[in-house]
Write a protein that holds these residues in place. Structure first.
Motif, short mmCIF file in Angstrom:
data_model
loop_
_atom_site.label_atom_id
_atom_site.label_comp_id
_atom_site.label_asym_id
_atom_site.label_seq_id
_atom_site.Cartn_x
_atom_site.Cartn_y
_atom_site.Cartn_z
N UNK A 122 0.83 -1.20 0.00
CA UNK A 122 0.00 0.00 0.00
C UNK A 122 0.86 1.26 0.00
N UNK A 123 1.92 1.27 0.78
CA UNK A 123 2.80 2.44 0.83
C UNK A 123 3.58 2.61 -0.47
N UNK A 124 3.88 1.50 -1.12
CA UNK A 124 4.59 1.59 -2.40
C UNK A 124 3.77 2.35 -3.45
N UNK A 125 2.44 2.25 -3.34
CA UNK A 125 1.60 2.96 -4.32
C UNK A 125 1.74 4.47 -4.20
N UNK A 126 2.13 4.96 -3.03
CA UNK A 126 2.27 6.42 -2.86
C UNK A 126 3.52 6.95 -3.57
N UNK A 127 4.39 6.05 -4.00
CA UNK A 127 5.61 6.47 -4.69
C UNK A 127 5.36 6.68 -6.19
N UNK A 128 4.13 6.49 -6.61
CA UNK A 128 3.81 6.59 -8.03
C UNK A 128 2.92 7.81 -8.32
N UNK A 129 3.23 8.91 -7.68
CA UNK A 129 2.43 10.12 -7.86
C UNK A 129 2.84 10.89 -9.11
N UNK A 130 2.10 11.96 -9.43
CA UNK A 130 2.45 12.80 -10.60
C UNK A 130 3.76 13.55 -10.37
N UNK A 131 4.51 13.74 -11.41
CA UNK A 131 5.77 14.48 -11.31
C UNK A 131 5.51 15.92 -10.90
N UNK A 132 6.45 16.47 -10.16
CA UNK A 132 6.37 17.87 -9.71
C UNK A 132 7.49 18.64 -10.40
N UNK A 167 7.70 12.74 -6.45
CA UNK A 167 6.52 12.72 -5.57
C UNK A 167 6.58 13.90 -4.60
N UNK A 168 5.45 14.14 -3.93
CA UNK A 168 5.39 15.19 -2.92
C UNK A 168 5.99 14.68 -1.61
N UNK A 169 6.72 15.53 -0.95
CA UNK A 169 7.37 15.18 0.32
C UNK A 169 6.35 15.36 1.45
N UNK A 170 5.52 14.36 1.65
CA UNK A 170 4.50 14.42 2.68
C UNK A 170 4.03 13.01 3.01
N UNK A 171 3.40 12.87 4.16
CA UNK A 171 2.78 11.63 4.58
C UNK A 171 3.75 10.44 4.49
N UNK A 217 17.32 6.85 10.13
CA UNK A 217 17.22 5.65 10.95
C UNK A 217 17.98 4.46 10.39
N UNK A 218 18.81 4.72 9.37
CA UNK A 218 19.61 3.65 8.82
C UNK A 218 18.84 2.62 8.03
N UNK A 219 17.62 2.95 7.58
CA UNK A 219 16.79 1.99 6.86
C UNK A 219 17.20 1.93 5.38
N UNK A 220 18.38 1.40 5.14
CA UNK A 220 18.86 1.30 3.76
C UNK A 220 18.09 0.28 2.95
N UNK A 221 17.29 -0.57 3.62
CA UNK A 221 16.46 -1.52 2.88
C UNK A 221 15.38 -0.80 2.07
N UNK A 222 15.13 0.47 2.38
CA UNK A 222 14.11 1.24 1.66
C UNK A 222 14.67 1.80 0.35
N UNK A 223 15.99 1.77 0.20
CA UNK A 223 16.62 2.39 -0.97
C UNK A 223 16.11 1.80 -2.27
N UNK A 224 15.91 0.50 -2.33
CA UNK A 224 15.49 -0.14 -3.57
C UNK A 224 14.13 0.42 -4.03
N UNK A 261 14.39 4.21 -4.99
CA UNK A 261 15.16 4.45 -6.22
C UNK A 261 14.29 4.39 -7.46
N UNK A 262 13.13 3.75 -7.37
CA UNK A 262 12.25 3.65 -8.54
C UNK A 262 11.68 5.02 -8.91
N UNK A 263 11.01 5.73 -7.98
CA UNK A 263 10.54 7.08 -8.35
C UNK A 263 11.68 8.06 -8.58
N UNK A 264 12.77 7.91 -7.83
CA UNK A 264 13.93 8.76 -8.06
C UNK A 264 14.43 8.59 -9.49
N UNK A 265 14.53 7.35 -9.94
CA UNK A 265 14.98 7.08 -11.30
C UNK A 265 14.02 7.63 -12.34
#
Length: 242
Positions: A39-49, A73-77, A89-96, A99-103
């Motif tokens: 569910x949280x992954x879907x928030x990474x697919x927002x419209x470009x800003x 994406x928007x920096x919120x929520x 918090x050192x959560x490097x497991x989130x990088x993968x 990196x998708x929306x960043x890319x």
């Protein structure tokens, strides 16, 4: 002394492995999961800003040319929670996942300039360096880690911090611009190099403007900037004057 590139890669790989092995909760909402829940992954697919930084030549003839910014994406929520977990918090497991929306933002920014720079390989990614204290505390560079996930290879730092600066968090736009000025410097000459600035979050744009100044001072050209997220302040419909 070991090659710094190899040391950085080994450190990042170790952090990634540790994050996967240890039980974690979703960095976005806190439910038991690994990295981000579906569910949280879907928030990474927002419209470009999209945004634009710098003064126009009509307003300030002597100023360097402005450049466009693209954020995924928007920096919120949920996005804000996940990015803070990654950075603080050192959560490097989130990088993968991040990196998708960043890319996506980086690809769009590159595509915007393929007519001027025919080969994307002719454009160099330039990570905005983190603060010295943050670098020591984290042991890794979040922006370069995202870039490595996106490109599949090590992205070297082109800029470095050279001057002290107060934290930007509590400063207004004009104060941020003054605070950032003169704090970055190119590590080597960049004559004839086309650069795409990359960062994690675009807020006031002060740090990106300082990075652009440092690149141009070293002889490079800034074609634009890409970021994972942008604060609501940077939304096109609510963008402050450059």
């Amino acid at each position: 002394m070991p090659d710094r590139t190899l040391v950085d890669l080994a450190r990042m790989a170790a952090l990634d492995a540790l994050a996967v092995l240890l039980p974690v909760t979703c960095a976005g909402c806190g439910v038991p999961d690994r990295a981000l829940c579906p569910e949280c992954r879907t928030t990474l697919d927002g419209p470009l800003i999209r945004g634009r930084l710098g003064a126009s030549s009509n307003e300030h003839p002597s100023s360097p040319p402005p450049f466009d910014t693209v954020a995924a994406v928007a920096y919120e929520s949920t996005v804000r929670n996940a990015l803070l977990a990654f950075k603080e918090q050192g959560r490097t497991d989130v990088a993968r996942a991040l990196a998708v929306p960043f890319g996506r933002a980086a690809e769009v920014a590159l595509d915007d300039h393929r007519d001027r720079v025919p080969s994307a390989s002719g454009i160099v990614l330039c990570p905005v360096p983190q603060g010295t204290a943050s670098a020591r505390a984290r042991g890794y560079d979040p922006v370069r880690m995202l870039a490595r996930r996106f490109t599949g290879h090590h992205v070297p730092p082109l800029l470095r911090r050279v001057g002290p600066a107060r934290t930007q968090k509590l400063l207004g736009v004009e104060e941020r611009l003054r605070n950032a000025r003169g704090t970055l410097q190119a590590r080597h000459p960049l004559h004839g190099v086309d650069v795409l600035l990359i960062d994690d979050v675009v807020t006031s744009g002060a740090t990106l403007l300082e990075a652009a100044r440092a690149v141009r001072e070293a002889g490079g050209a800034v074609i634009g900037a890409a970021a994972l997220a942008a604060t609501p302040l940077r939304h096109p419909e609510n963008r402050p004057p450059s």
